[in-house]
Design an enzyme around this catalytic site. Sequence first.
Site, PDB file in Angstrom:
ATOM      1  N   HIS A   5      50.398  17.162  81.294  1.00 12.75           N
ATOM      2  CA  HIS A   5      49.108  16.221  79.742  1.00 12.75           C
ATOM      3  C   HIS A   5      48.870  14.923  80.058  1.00 12.75           C
ATOM      4  O   HIS A   5      49.271  14.562  79.526  1.00 12.75           O
ATOM      5  CB  HIS A   5      51.101  16.254  79.247  1.00 12.75           C
ATOM      6  CG  HIS A   5      50.027  16.126  77.614  1.00 12.75           C
ATOM      7  ND1 HIS A   5      49.179  16.292  76.885  1.00 12.75           N
ATOM      8  CD2 HIS A   5      51.014  15.665  76.419  1.00 12.75           C
ATOM      9  CE1 HIS A   5      48.844  16.211  75.793  1.00 12.75           C
ATOM     10  NE2 HIS A   5      50.234  15.694  75.174  1.00 12.75           N
ATOM     11  N   CYS A  45      56.598  11.054  73.407  1.00 12.00           N
ATOM     12  CA  CYS A  45      55.349  11.676  73.393  1.00 12.00           C
ATOM     13  C   CYS A  45      55.064  12.275  72.357  1.00 12.00           C
ATOM     14  O   CYS A  45      53.843  11.934  71.434  1.00 12.00           O
ATOM     15  CB  CYS A  45      54.987  12.599  74.301  1.00 12.00           C
ATOM     16  SG  CYS A  45      55.690  14.481  74.704  1.00 12.00           S
ATOM     17  N   GLN A  87      48.029  12.322  77.075  1.00 15.86           N
ATOM     18  CA  GLN A  87      49.153  11.497  77.065  1.00 15.86           C
ATOM     19  C   GLN A  87      49.518  10.843  78.100  1.00 15.86           C
ATOM     20  O   GLN A  87      49.742   9.153  77.631  1.00 15.86           O
ATOM     21  CB  GLN A  87      50.526  12.387  76.861  1.00 15.86           C
ATOM     22  CG  GLN A  87      51.401  11.977  76.894  1.00 15.86           C
ATOM     23  CD  GLN A  87      51.911  11.843  74.938  1.00 15.86           C
ATOM     24  OE1 GLN A  87      51.063  12.332  73.966  1.00 15.86           O
ATOM     25  NE2 GLN A  87      51.512  10.457  74.834  1.00 15.86           N
ATOM     26  N   ASP A 110      61.159  13.236  76.655  1.00 16.46           N
ATOM     27  CA  ASP A 110      60.870  14.502  75.573  1.00 16.46           C
ATOM     28  C   ASP A 110      61.383  15.420  75.276  1.00 16.46           C
ATOM     29  O   ASP A 110      62.525  14.709  75.323  1.00 16.46           O
ATOM     30  CB  ASP A 110      59.124  14.532  76.697  1.00 16.46           C
ATOM     31  CG  ASP A 110      59.274  15.704  76.592  1.00 16.46           C
ATOM     32  OD1 ASP A 110      58.827  15.379  75.077  1.00 16.46           O
ATOM     33  OD2 ASP A 110      57.563  15.905  76.561  1.00 16.46           O
ATOM     34  N   ARG A 130      43.971  23.781  75.233  1.00 12.59           N
ATOM     35  CA  ARG A 130      45.952  23.484  74.935  1.00 12.59           C
ATOM     36  C   ARG A 130      46.375  24.292  75.133  1.00 12.59           C
ATOM     37  O   ARG A 130      46.071  26.008  74.537  1.00 12.59           O
ATOM     38  CB  ARG A 130      46.301  22.661  73.581  1.00 12.59           C
ATOM     39  CG  ARG A 130      47.723  23.100  73.965  1.00 12.59           C
ATOM     40  CD  ARG A 130      49.247  22.238  72.854  1.00 12.59           C
ATOM     41  NE  ARG A 130      48.844  20.754  72.993  1.00 12.59           N
ATOM     42  CZ  ARG A 130      49.725  19.895  71.995  1.00 12.59           C
ATOM     43  NH1 ARG A 130      50.382  20.282  71.369  1.00 12.59           N
ATOM     44  NH2 ARG A 130      49.783  18.436  72.575  1.00 12.59           N
ATOM     45  N   ARG A 155      46.177   8.025  71.555  1.00 11.78           N
ATOM     46  CA  ARG A 155      45.796   9.013  72.147  1.00 11.78           C
ATOM     47  C   ARG A 155      45.075   8.944  71.375  1.00 11.78           C
ATOM     48  O   ARG A 155      43.335   9.634  72.407  1.00 11.78           O
ATOM     49  CB  ARG A 155      46.799  10.283  71.104  1.00 11.78           C
ATOM     50  CG  ARG A 155      47.723  10.175  72.145  1.00 11.78           C
ATOM     51  CD  ARG A 155      47.808  11.011  72.865  1.00 11.78           C
ATOM     52  NE  ARG A 155      47.173  12.598  73.819  1.00 11.78           N
ATOM     53  CZ  ARG A 155      47.831  13.536  73.393  1.00 11.78           C
ATOM     54  NH1 ARG A 155      48.930  13.520  72.695  1.00 11.78           N
ATOM     55  NH2 ARG A 155      47.037  14.426  73.435  1.00 11.78           N
TER      56      ARG A 155
HETATM   57  N1   CP Z   1      52.541  13.895  72.246  1.00 12.61           N
HETATM   58  C1   CP Z   1      51.551  15.543  71.795  1.00 12.61           C
HETATM   59  O1   CP Z   1      50.755  16.702  72.298  1.00 12.61           O
HETATM   60  O2   CP Z   1      51.549  15.861  70.129  1.00 12.61           O
HETATM   61  P1   CP Z   1      51.304  17.540  69.676  1.00 12.61           P
HETATM   62  O3   CP Z   1      52.027  18.288  70.567  1.00 12.61           O
HETATM   63  O4   CP Z   1      51.336  16.906  68.301  1.00 12.61           O
HETATM   64  O5   CP Z   1      49.621  17.363  69.796  1.00 12.61           O
HETATM   65  N1  NVA Z   2      56.410  18.799  76.836  1.00 14.37           N
HETATM   66  C1  NVA Z   2      55.984  19.084  75.601  1.00 14.37           C
HETATM   67  C2  NVA Z   2      55.214  17.818  75.087  1.00 14.37           C
HETATM   68  C3  NVA Z   2      54.840  18.156  73.769  1.00 14.37           C
HETATM   69  C4  NVA Z   2      53.657  16.927  73.992  1.00 14.37           C
HETATM   70  C5  NVA Z   2      55.914  20.240  74.886  1.00 14.37           C
HETATM   71  O1  NVA Z   2      55.090  20.855  76.315  1.00 14.37           O
HETATM   72  O2  NVA Z   2      56.295  20.703  74.365  1.00 14.37           O
END
Ligand code: CP
Ligand code: NVA
Length: 305
Positions: free
Chosen positions: A133, A263, A136, A224, A106, A291
């Site tokens: 992502h 998400c 997700q 989101d 990530r 997930r």
């Molecule tokens: N939806 C998601 O990716 O959550 P986290 O940021 O908690 O991993």
């Molecule tokens: N769009 C959000 C998703 C978090 C899982 C972010 O990137 O922070």
Amino acid sequence: MQDGIRHFTDLSALSSADLRGLLTDAAARKTDLKAGRRSRPLEGKVLAMVFEKPSTRTRVSFDVGMRQLGGETIMLTGTEMQLGRSETIADTAKVLSRYVDAIMIRTTSHAKLIELTENATVPVINGLTDDTHPCQIMADILTYEEHRGPVSGKTFAWVGDGNNVLHSLLEASARFSFNVNIGVPDGSEPQQKFVDWARANGGNVRLVQSAEEAVEGADCVVTDTWVSMGQEHRARGHNVFLPYQVNERLMQLAKPDAVFMHCLPAHRGEEVTDEVIDGSHSVVFDEAENRLHAQKAILAWCLGA
Ligand code: CP
Ligand code: NVA
């Protein structure tokens, strides 16, 4: 597939058939788990998890998923690693590849993910970047189909900020043949290249003026956070986004059996009200659970198990 290595970088990088195969496998693994049937195809395998941004779901679901498949994980954060002291992504990729069987990352810029895949000799999985992502959205499609059947031909309405999760939804819309209506404030549109790619690959994407227009007649309403991780510098006043809040009034414009997706983490009272996220249309905790199942299929695919 790159040099015979199965990376899971983006939905656009896999064929519709491969993605459908992953969803079928995820559903089977979920059924097996619930029935108490366990197999350990990744016994002896180690997944390195690199986090340069916070996470709850991604971190725990990859960790638990890997353990359920018989493997192990190593949790690494950018600041604890030499990455945080300017060691390059390329060198990090080469080193980690000598120790572990797969890498989940990530990170911030998508270019870092690509640099990792270009230099790793083990599979790399995208656990979120500023741009996409994909894990997700695999869980989201699994969830939609569990509740409402095949996603093909359905209409998803995205309201709020046009962000990384929307970009992966756009890629999915082309791969799984569904429609996406996008209702976002001026200046919060998704990157044009994702819209163009989806349209060029058979997706039906509509950018509309208002949240109401986006949601009208939709089968699924998705939102989101208004401010994604690392995007705080482009944060805009909540007044800009308030007309895009998913509340009961907005949900009533969707089909009566529409589902609501997010998400998570949610900012209750901002992009969604308590009534909607805790209401009968919401499937957000099924998404979170899925997930785990979707990523077990991705791990098994990447590692040829
Ligand atoms: N939806 C998601 O990716 O959550 P986290 O940021 O908690 O991993
Ligand atoms: N769009 C959000 C998703 C978090 C899982 C972010 O990137 O922070």
